[in-house]
Design a protein around this motif. Structure first.
Motif, PDB file in Angstrom:
ATOM      1  N   PRO A  13       0.835  -1.201   0.000  1.00 55.42           N
ATOM      2  CA  PRO A  13       0.000   0.000   0.000  1.00 55.42           C
ATOM      3  C   PRO A  13       0.871   1.253   0.000  1.00 55.42           C
ATOM      4  O   PRO A  13       1.949   1.277   0.606  1.00 55.42           O
ATOM      5  CB  PRO A  13      -0.789  -0.127   1.302  1.00 55.42           C
ATOM      6  CG  PRO A  13      -0.829  -1.585   1.577  1.00 55.42           C
ATOM      7  CD  PRO A  13       0.461  -2.141   1.060  1.00 55.42           C
ATOM      8  N   VAL A  14       0.403   2.296  -0.688  1.00 60.12           N
ATOM      9  CA  VAL A  14       1.195   3.510  -0.881  1.00 60.12           C
ATOM     10  C   VAL A  14       1.674   4.078   0.451  1.00 60.12           C
ATOM     11  O   VAL A  14       2.823   4.501   0.574  1.00 60.12           O
ATOM     12  CB  VAL A  14       0.382   4.574  -1.653  1.00 60.12           C
ATOM     13  CG1 VAL A  14       1.162   5.860  -1.775  1.00 60.12           C
ATOM     14  CG2 VAL A  14       0.001   4.047  -3.014  1.00 60.12           C
ATOM     15  N   GLY A  15       0.814   4.085   1.454  1.00 59.79           N
ATOM     16  CA  GLY A  15       1.194   4.634   2.755  1.00 59.79           C
ATOM     17  C   GLY A  15       2.375   3.916   3.370  1.00 59.79           C
ATOM     18  O   GLY A  15       3.217   4.527   4.033  1.00 59.79           O
ATOM     19  N   ILE A  16       2.480   2.626   3.155  1.00 60.29           N
ATOM     20  CA  ILE A  16       3.595   1.843   3.677  1.00 60.29           C
ATOM     21  C   ILE A  16       4.797   1.967   2.747  1.00 60.29           C
ATOM     22  O   ILE A  16       5.937   2.097   3.195  1.00 60.29           O
ATOM     23  CB  ILE A  16       3.197   0.354   3.826  1.00 60.29           C
ATOM     24  CG1 ILE A  16       1.957   0.207   4.714  1.00 60.29           C
ATOM     25  CG2 ILE A  16       4.354  -0.464   4.359  1.00 60.29           C
ATOM     26  CD1 ILE A  16       2.100   0.774   6.099  1.00 60.29           C
ATOM     27  N   ALA A  17       4.560   1.926   1.439  1.00 63.91           N
ATOM     28  CA  ALA A  17       5.652   1.968   0.460  1.00 63.91           C
ATOM     29  C   ALA A  17       6.441   3.269   0.565  1.00 63.91           C
ATOM     30  O   ALA A  17       7.664   3.265   0.413  1.00 63.91           O
ATOM     31  CB  ALA A  17       5.099   1.794  -0.949  1.00 63.91           C
ATOM     32  N   LEU A  18       5.772   4.383   0.844  1.00 65.52           N
ATOM     33  CA  LEU A  18       6.473   5.664   0.951  1.00 65.52           C
ATOM     34  C   LEU A  18       7.451   5.686   2.120  1.00 65.52           C
ATOM     35  O   LEU A  18       8.438   6.424   2.094  1.00 65.52           O
ATOM     36  CB  LEU A  18       5.470   6.817   1.087  1.00 65.52           C
ATOM     37  CG  LEU A  18       4.731   7.215  -0.188  1.00 65.52           C
ATOM     38  CD1 LEU A  18       3.678   8.263   0.108  1.00 65.52           C
ATOM     39  CD2 LEU A  18       5.695   7.712  -1.235  1.00 65.52           C
ATOM     40  N   THR A  19       7.199   4.867   3.143  1.00 65.69           N
ATOM     41  CA  THR A  19       8.100   4.858   4.301  1.00 65.69           C
ATOM     42  C   THR A  19       9.441   4.216   3.971  1.00 65.69           C
ATOM     43  O   THR A  19      10.363   4.302   4.775  1.00 65.69           O
ATOM     44  CB  THR A  19       7.467   4.131   5.505  1.00 65.69           C
ATOM     45  OG1 THR A  19       7.250   2.762   5.175  1.00 65.69           O
ATOM     46  CG2 THR A  19       6.167   4.782   5.914  1.00 65.69           C
ATOM     47  N   TYR A  20       9.577   3.591   2.797  1.00 68.71           N
ATOM     48  CA  TYR A  20      10.860   3.039   2.385  1.00 68.71           C
ATOM     49  C   TYR A  20      11.827   4.150   1.972  1.00 68.71           C
ATOM     50  O   TYR A  20      13.010   3.915   1.798  1.00 68.71           O
ATOM     51  CB  TYR A  20      10.677   2.053   1.227  1.00 68.71           C
ATOM     52  CG  TYR A  20      10.238   0.686   1.679  1.00 68.71           C
ATOM     53  CD1 TYR A  20      11.080  -0.401   1.578  1.00 68.71           C
ATOM     54  CD2 TYR A  20       8.977   0.488   2.225  1.00 68.71           C
ATOM     55  CE1 TYR A  20      10.678  -1.660   2.001  1.00 68.71           C
ATOM     56  CE2 TYR A  20       8.565  -0.755   2.656  1.00 68.71           C
ATOM     57  CZ  TYR A  20       9.421  -1.825   2.548  1.00 68.71           C
ATOM     58  OH  TYR A  20       9.024  -3.067   2.984  1.00 68.71           O
ATOM     59  N   ILE A  21      11.316   5.369   1.806  1.00 66.80           N
ATOM     60  CA  ILE A  21      12.160   6.517   1.496  1.00 66.80           C
ATOM     61  C   ILE A  21      12.680   7.078   2.807  1.00 66.80           C
ATOM     62  O   ILE A  21      11.893   7.365   3.722  1.00 66.80           O
ATOM     63  CB  ILE A  21      11.355   7.595   0.733  1.00 66.80           C
ATOM     64  CG1 ILE A  21      10.826   7.024  -0.581  1.00 66.80           C
ATOM     65  CG2 ILE A  21      12.218   8.819   0.474  1.00 66.80           C
ATOM     66  CD1 ILE A  21       9.860   7.937  -1.300  1.00 66.80           C
ATOM     67  N   HIS A  22      14.004   7.229   2.925  1.00 68.61           N
ATOM     68  CA  HIS A  22      14.621   7.743   4.154  1.00 68.61           C
ATOM     69  C   HIS A  22      14.115   9.162   4.413  1.00 68.61           C
ATOM     70  O   HIS A  22      14.233  10.034   3.554  1.00 68.61           O
ATOM     71  CB  HIS A  22      16.145   7.754   4.001  1.00 68.61           C
ATOM     72  CG  HIS A  22      16.869   8.215   5.214  1.00 68.61           C
ATOM     73  ND1 HIS A  22      17.029   7.419   6.320  1.00 68.61           N
ATOM     74  CD2 HIS A  22      17.454   9.396   5.511  1.00 68.61           C
ATOM     75  CE1 HIS A  22      17.703   8.080   7.237  1.00 68.61           C
ATOM     76  NE2 HIS A  22      17.970   9.281   6.767  1.00 68.61           N
ATOM     77  N   GLY A  23      13.534   9.373   5.576  1.00 68.45           N
ATOM     78  CA  GLY A  23      13.020  10.689   5.939  1.00 68.45           C
ATOM     79  C   GLY A  23      11.512  10.777   5.885  1.00 68.45           C
ATOM     80  O   GLY A  23      10.938  11.813   6.231  1.00 68.45           O
ATOM     81  N   ILE A  24      10.843   9.705   5.453  1.00 68.17           N
ATOM     82  CA  ILE A  24       9.379   9.694   5.419  1.00 68.17           C
ATOM     83  C   ILE A  24       8.897   8.564   6.312  1.00 68.17           C
ATOM     84  O   ILE A  24       9.258   7.405   6.117  1.00 68.17           O
ATOM     85  CB  ILE A  24       8.846   9.501   3.988  1.00 68.17           C
ATOM     86  CG1 ILE A  24       9.264  10.678   3.114  1.00 68.17           C
ATOM     87  CG2 ILE A  24       7.325   9.357   4.000  1.00 68.17           C
ATOM     88  CD1 ILE A  24       8.792  10.572   1.689  1.00 68.17           C
ATOM     89  N   GLY A  25       8.084   8.935   7.308  1.00 63.45           N
ATOM     90  CA  GLY A  25       7.488   7.956   8.200  1.00 63.45           C
ATOM     91  C   GLY A  25       6.005   7.816   7.903  1.00 63.45           C
ATOM     92  O   GLY A  25       5.498   8.325   6.901  1.00 63.45           O
TER      93      GLY A  25
END
Length: 120
Positions: A13-25
């Motif tokens: 899911p997009v909300g979880i996938a974005l957290t793979y970017i350093h600096g995004i929780g």
């Protein structure tokens, strides 16, 4: 597969996938989804090119992520070490910086326990 800020987003899911970017929780990911109108639960590989570009635009405009963030954190630590302040000395010695006990525990920062010769 969507690629944002040099990171390939996994098929989650997009909300979880974005957290793979350093600096995004989680919280920041939720705000990004709300701002772009992308569903929090939509799969990352199902995003259209337009949705990916909107997400990429918001991240580039509003957030410091990946390389820039890592560089800034490293510079902050280096500044503390150059000043010679207490926190800088703890970083230099590889000890806990924020007041944790070191008599026991702190193995993550101190590394593997080394035996002392002749201690019984």
């Amino acid at each position: 597969m969507a690629r944002i800020s040099g990171v390939n987003l996994p098929n989650k899911p997009v909300g979880i996938a974005l957290t793979y970017i350093h600096g995004i929780g989680r919280t920041t990911a939720k705000k990004i989804c709300d701002a772009t109108g992308v569903s929090w639960t939509a799969r990352a590989n199902e995003l259209s090119d337009d949705e990916v570009s909107r997400i990429r635009e918001i991240i580039d405009r509003d957030l410091r992520v990946e390389g820039d963030l890592r560089r800034e954190v490293a510079m902050n630590i280096k500044r503390l070490m150059d000043l010679g302040c207490y926190r800088g000395l703890r970083h230099r010695r590889g000890m806990p910086v924020r007041g944790q006990r070191t008599h026991t525990n702190a193995r993550t920062r101190k590394g593997r326990a080394r035996p002392i010769a002749g201690k019984r």
